[in-house]
Design a protein around this motif. Sequence first.
Motif, PDB file in Angstrom:
ATOM      1  N   LYS A 195      60.913  61.294  65.961  1.00  0.00           N
ATOM      2  CA  LYS A 195      60.474  60.022  65.392  1.00  0.00           C
ATOM      3  C   LYS A 195      60.068  60.296  63.958  1.00  0.00           C
ATOM      4  O   LYS A 195      59.230  61.162  63.689  1.00  0.00           O
ATOM      5  N   ALA A 196      60.675  59.577  63.028  1.00  0.00           N
ATOM      6  CA  ALA A 196      60.374  59.729  61.609  1.00  0.00           C
ATOM      7  C   ALA A 196      59.693  58.460  61.117  1.00  0.00           C
ATOM      8  O   ALA A 196      60.249  57.368  61.231  1.00  0.00           O
ATOM      9  N   GLU A 197      58.483  58.616  60.600  1.00  0.00           N
ATOM     10  CA  GLU A 197      57.706  57.493  60.081  1.00  0.00           C
ATOM     11  C   GLU A 197      57.585  57.645  58.574  1.00  0.00           C
ATOM     12  O   GLU A 197      56.897  58.539  58.089  1.00  0.00           O
ATOM     13  N   SER A 234      59.915  53.150  60.421  1.00  0.00           N
ATOM     14  CA  SER A 234      60.081  54.270  61.343  1.00  0.00           C
ATOM     15  C   SER A 234      61.394  54.162  62.099  1.00  0.00           C
ATOM     16  O   SER A 234      61.909  53.065  62.317  1.00  0.00           O
ATOM     17  N   VAL A 235      61.924  55.317  62.452  1.00  0.00           N
ATOM     18  CA  VAL A 235      63.155  55.409  63.238  1.00  0.00           C
ATOM     19  C   VAL A 235      62.963  56.507  64.281  1.00  0.00           C
ATOM     20  O   VAL A 235      62.181  57.430  64.082  1.00  0.00           O
ATOM     21  N   GLU A 236      63.691  56.380  65.374  1.00  0.00           N
ATOM     22  CA  GLU A 236      63.640  57.378  66.430  1.00  0.00           C
ATOM     23  C   GLU A 236      65.067  57.740  66.805  1.00  0.00           C
ATOM     24  O   GLU A 236      65.906  56.855  66.981  1.00  0.00           O
ATOM     25  N   PHE A 237      65.342  59.060  66.888  1.00  0.00           N
ATOM     26  CA  PHE A 237      66.681  59.544  67.173  1.00  0.00           C
ATOM     27  C   PHE A 237      66.659  60.591  68.264  1.00  0.00           C
ATOM     28  O   PHE A 237      65.709  61.356  68.382  1.00  0.00           O
ATOM     29  N   LEU A 278      69.713  60.238  60.286  1.00  0.00           N
ATOM     30  CA  LEU A 278      68.345  60.436  59.802  1.00  0.00           C
ATOM     31  C   LEU A 278      68.355  60.797  58.321  1.00  0.00           C
ATOM     32  O   LEU A 278      67.544  60.292  57.547  1.00  0.00           O
ATOM     33  N   ARG A 279      69.293  61.630  57.927  1.00  0.00           N
ATOM     34  CA  ARG A 279      69.421  62.020  56.518  1.00  0.00           C
ATOM     35  C   ARG A 279      69.737  60.799  55.644  1.00  0.00           C
ATOM     36  O   ARG A 279      69.182  60.643  54.558  1.00  0.00           O
TER      37      ARG A 279
END
Length: 115
Positions: A60-62, A5-8, A19-20
């Motif tokens: 947030k992308a999981e 996961s990341v958060e931007f 993110l891309r």
Amino acid sequence: MKKFSVEFNLRDSEYLTALRLVAGAVCSAGDFDVDTLEDFKVCVTESALILKNGGFEKVKAEFDTDGGVSVSVSGLGGSPSEGEYELSLALIGALVKECDINKNGGIIDKVTLRI
């Protein structure tokens, strides 16, 4: 890699590029062809734009690579409201195998994509 996961912050467009790139890296680990990888990156970016246009401050992308590749893109913070997202939803629907939209009070707050 199974889950990641990341958060931007959505205020700065360079984070959408990051993110891309993350989406592409996760998808390439799943051994997909280039066209599928590009489609997935577009859909992850469009999902973040839906949340940005809806007034969210962060995303947030999981990611999950167990049995294919999926990502849940959630909006965080800000002042959420209904935004313009019909074109983004049409594009996403045309490019991914499965898309789930979560609404809270009529506002999209989460997009889940599967390829």
